[in-house]
Design a protein around this motif. Structure first.
Motif, short mmCIF file in Angstrom:
data_model
loop_
_atom_site.label_atom_id
_atom_site.label_comp_id
_atom_site.label_asym_id
_atom_site.label_seq_id
_atom_site.Cartn_x
_atom_site.Cartn_y
_atom_site.Cartn_z
N THR A 166 -27.74 10.37 6.64
CA THR A 166 -26.42 9.74 6.60
C THR A 166 -25.82 9.79 8.00
OG1 THR A 166 -26.07 10.39 4.30
CG2 THR A 166 -24.12 9.76 5.58
N VAL A 167 -25.54 8.62 8.56
CA VAL A 167 -24.95 8.53 9.90
C VAL A 167 -23.48 8.13 9.75
CG1 VAL A 167 -25.05 7.41 12.15
CG2 VAL A 167 -27.17 7.83 10.87
N THR A 168 -22.61 8.93 10.35
CA THR A 168 -21.18 8.64 10.33
C THR A 168 -20.77 8.07 11.69
OG1 THR A 168 -20.80 10.48 8.80
CG2 THR A 168 -18.88 9.62 9.98
N SER A 169 -19.97 7.02 11.67
CA SER A 169 -19.52 6.42 12.92
C SER A 169 -18.04 6.09 12.83
CB SER A 169 -20.32 5.15 13.24
OG SER A 169 -20.10 4.16 12.26
N GLU A 170 -17.44 5.91 13.99
CA GLU A 170 -16.01 5.57 14.07
C GLU A 170 -15.84 4.33 14.92
OE1 GLU A 170 -12.35 7.53 16.39
OE2 GLU A 170 -13.07 8.76 14.72
N ASP A 171 -15.11 3.37 14.40
CA ASP A 171 -14.84 2.14 15.13
C ASP A 171 -13.87 2.44 16.28
OD1 ASP A 171 -13.14 -0.43 15.65
OD2 ASP A 171 -14.94 -1.14 14.60
N ALA A 172 -14.26 2.06 17.49
CA ALA A 172 -13.46 2.41 18.67
C ALA A 172 -12.10 1.71 18.66
CB ALA A 172 -14.22 2.04 19.94
N ALA A 173 -12.02 0.52 18.08
CA ALA A 173 -10.78 -0.24 18.11
C ALA A 173 -9.82 0.17 17.00
CB ALA A 173 -11.08 -1.74 18.01
N VAL A 180 -23.39 5.33 6.97
CA VAL A 180 -24.58 4.52 6.73
C VAL A 180 -25.66 5.43 6.18
CG1 VAL A 180 -26.43 3.20 7.83
CG2 VAL A 180 -24.05 2.79 8.49
N ARG A 181 -26.28 5.01 5.10
CA ARG A 181 -27.35 5.78 4.47
C ARG A 181 -28.69 5.09 4.73
NH1 ARG A 181 -28.80 10.85 2.89
NH2 ARG A 181 -30.11 10.81 1.01
N ALA A 182 -29.67 5.84 5.25
CA ALA A 182 -30.98 5.29 5.55
C ALA A 182 -32.05 6.33 5.26
CB ALA A 182 -31.06 4.85 7.01
N ARG A 183 -33.28 5.89 5.22
CA ARG A 183 -34.38 6.84 5.00
C ARG A 183 -34.63 7.69 6.24
NH1 ARG A 183 -36.67 2.06 2.49
NH2 ARG A 183 -36.95 2.37 0.25
N TYR A 184 -34.56 7.04 7.42
CA TYR A 184 -34.81 7.72 8.69
C TYR A 184 -33.78 7.25 9.71
CZ TYR A 184 -39.44 8.76 6.70
OH TYR A 184 -40.46 9.19 5.90
N ALA A 185 -33.67 8.01 10.81
CA ALA A 185 -32.77 7.62 11.90
C ALA A 185 -33.50 7.77 13.23
CB ALA A 185 -31.49 8.45 11.90
N ILE A 186 -33.17 6.88 14.16
CA ILE A 186 -33.71 6.93 15.52
C ILE A 186 -32.55 7.04 16.49
CG2 ILE A 186 -35.03 5.72 17.29
CD1 ILE A 186 -36.47 4.20 15.05
N GLY A 187 -32.56 8.07 17.31
CA GLY A 187 -31.58 8.22 18.37
C GLY A 187 -32.09 7.54 19.63
N ALA A 188 -31.51 6.38 19.94
CA ALA A 188 -31.87 5.62 21.14
C ALA A 188 -30.63 5.44 21.99
CB ALA A 188 -32.48 4.28 20.75
N ASP A 189 -29.81 6.48 22.03
CA ASP A 189 -28.49 6.41 22.64
C ASP A 189 -28.43 6.98 24.04
OD1 ASP A 189 -29.05 8.73 21.19
OD2 ASP A 189 -26.98 9.13 20.67
N GLY A 190 -29.55 6.93 24.77
CA GLY A 190 -29.52 7.18 26.21
C GLY A 190 -29.53 8.63 26.62
N GLY A 191 -29.42 8.83 27.95
CA GLY A 191 -29.55 10.16 28.52
C GLY A 191 -28.48 11.13 28.05
N SER A 192 -27.30 10.63 27.73
CA SER A 192 -26.22 11.49 27.25
C SER A 192 -26.18 11.51 25.72
CB SER A 192 -24.88 11.01 27.80
OG SER A 192 -24.64 9.66 27.43
#
Length: 519
Positions: A166-173, A180-192
């Protein structure tokens, strides 16, 4: 998007596993955090293989700065597998050579790009990343709701259990929270990467002390050898001088110890750096500039359960080998085709253990290569020619038999033009397809297998293809003809009568060391 999807889970032994279905509610099969080059290739690979994704991307618009500068024929072969190589090639330009030169004109080293053996028009290409990346995103958009992207959303948490993530996110605006519910997650969010920390992984290594300024320009007139990637080698002020595609050019220049980014607030302050290299306003117009430091860092682990790291979230390297973005794309493709087959029940979940085993050594190789090339440009070493044109190889993972220069195992099979029994002529991959295949040197490779070995390959849906010389007739329904006279000499060079080829076109096994399915 809120739909129920079928959860495919595999049970039983590694040799013959049975699948059953459990219906669970998922928003997508895979959640991807970050939609730079790594994230978009992950989405494209999964979508191409029939798997749905939902992407959480912090920025609302495409990042405008050109960071990466090149792609090679390995990356282009990945694009071919994704069905996008021809459209991408229209946005990029061939790269013919690299050279290391001192300010007095002495050439320390030159590497001419050889012809591609992987079915591409060039061995390497110059790119303008924003243009190429926009094309990749457009290709993903064409998959419709198989690739859903939430722009302007920051991933704030990742929780996993036995059945999914389960991935939780916040809308910046708006500040709205979404899960979001998924079977797997991939972190492709860069060096930081926030995903890295949320997955309990740590980034190890060092960051350089020197700050570099990257100056992106638009070309106003041609100058001699503009199309040769030039490294101006100097102990105090080494410079990268590189043509980008679509009429762009870049210089990368280190700041001196007494200089800071605050000394260069606008293009007016940057111009003296270019003028010192003989570049004038008649040659280029400064488009933008930015600052960065070099990193040699890698995560201690690339996976925690159902959460994976890819690209800069997993590894950071200096830019000298032009491999940072490409290594991330290769991570995404490797992980993507494996995840898709696991999710669809075609491979056991244990296959996901091969992701880090295969990709970590390759990332380490290109990191070491980048460091070595950096030593040349800084005049820390001389007389060294790093293996910049080294062919793609796997050193570990889903392989059977020894790897190395004398073994076909772990090598990427070349891609010549071949013919089939219906008289069609095309590049190998276009006729071979995207599954497992065994290729035989003028022999049906199935005849070289025991009954047990063939049954194991049959479970993977493998094809058995005899490769005939162009002087012979085909004899069966599933055969290829070596029109370019490349495949058969390549096999014979390794002393192999047959090889087993994976979906990513690496050789998993050869008859020399046994054609059984790797354990």
């Amino acid at each position: 998007m809120d739909r129920s999807v079928q959860n495919l889970r595999t049970h039983g032994s590694a040799d013959g596993q049975r699948s059953h279905r459990m219906t669970q509610s998922y928003d997508a099969d895979v959640a991807i955090v970050g939609y730079g080059p790594t994230g978009v290739i992950a989405a494209l690979t999964l979508a191409r293989n029939g798997v749905s994704t939902v992407v959480i991307e912090r920025d609302k618009d495409l990042y405008p700065r050109a960071r990466a500068v090149t792609v090679d024929d390995w990356t282009m072969r990945i694009f071919q597998d994704l069905g996008i190589d021809e459209r991408v090639e229209k946005k990029i330009e061939p790269q013919r050579a690299l050279r290391w030169v001192t300010y007095d004109g002495t050439q320390i080293m030159r590497i001419d790009r050889p012809r591609s053996a992987l079915g591409c028009s060039a061995r390497a290409f110059n790119i303008y990343q924003p243009t190429m990346e926009a094309e990749l995103r457009e290709a993903a958009r064409e998959y419709g709701d198989r690739v859903t992207v939430h722009y302007g959303a920051e991933a704030t948490g990742i929780d996993q259990d036995a059945d999914g993530v389960t991935v939780t996110s916040e809308d910046a605006a708006t500040g709205e929270t979404r899960t979001v519910r998924a079977r797997y997650a991939i972190g492709a969010d860069g060096g930081s990467s926030a995903t890295r920390g949320q997955a309990g992984c740590r980034l190890l290594g060092d960051t350089g002390d020197v700050t570099w300024v990257v100056i992106d320009c638009r070309v106003k007139r041609w100058w001699p050898d503009r199309d040769v990637l030039t490294f101006w080698s100097d102990k105090e002020r080494p410079v990268v001088d590189i043509a980008l595609s679509a009429g762009n050019h870049r210089w990368e220049i280190p700041l001196k110890p007494d200089e800071t980014p605050e000394d260069y607030p606008t293009g007016a302050e940057v111009w003296p750096l270019l003028e010192a290299l003989g570049v004038t306003p008649d040659d280029v117009e400064i488009h933008q500039h930015a600052f960065y430091k070099h990193h040699v860092r890698m995560s201690d682990a690339w996976r925690n359960g159902r959460v994976f790291l890819a690209g800069d979230a997993a590894h950071l390297m200096p830019p000298w080998a032009g491999a940072g973005m490409q290594t991330g794309m290769r991570d995404a493709h490797d992980l993507g085709w494996k995840l898709a087959r696991v999710i669809k029940g075609e491979l056991p979940e244990s296959w996901l253990d091969t992701y880090e085993a295969e990709r970590r050594p390759n990332a380490a190789f290109y990191t070491d290569l980048a460091v070595a090339l950096g030593q040349v440009i800084k005049q820390e070493v001389t007389g060294v020619e790093p293996p910049l044109n080294a062919p793609p190889t796997l050193l570990a993972g889903w392989l059977r038999g020894p790897v190395g220069e004398t073994s076909a195992v772990g090598q990427m099979v070349p891609q010549p033009v071949v013919g089939d029994t219906a008289g069609r002529m095309a590049r190998l991959d276009d006729l071979l397809g995207s599954g497992f295949a065994l290729l035989g040197d003028d022999v049906d490779p199935a005849t070289l297998l025991t009954a047990e070995e063939k049954a194991a390959w049959d479970t993977l849906g493998a094809r058995y293809i005899a490769v005939r010389p162009k002087s012979a007739r085909t004899q069966g329904p599933d055969e290829l003809v070596d029109l370019d006279e490349v495949l058969l000499p390549w096999l014979r060079g390794y002393g192999a009568r047959a090889v087993a080829v994976r979906p990513d076109k690496f050789v998993a096994a050869a008859d020399v060391s046994g054609l059984a399915v790797p354990a």
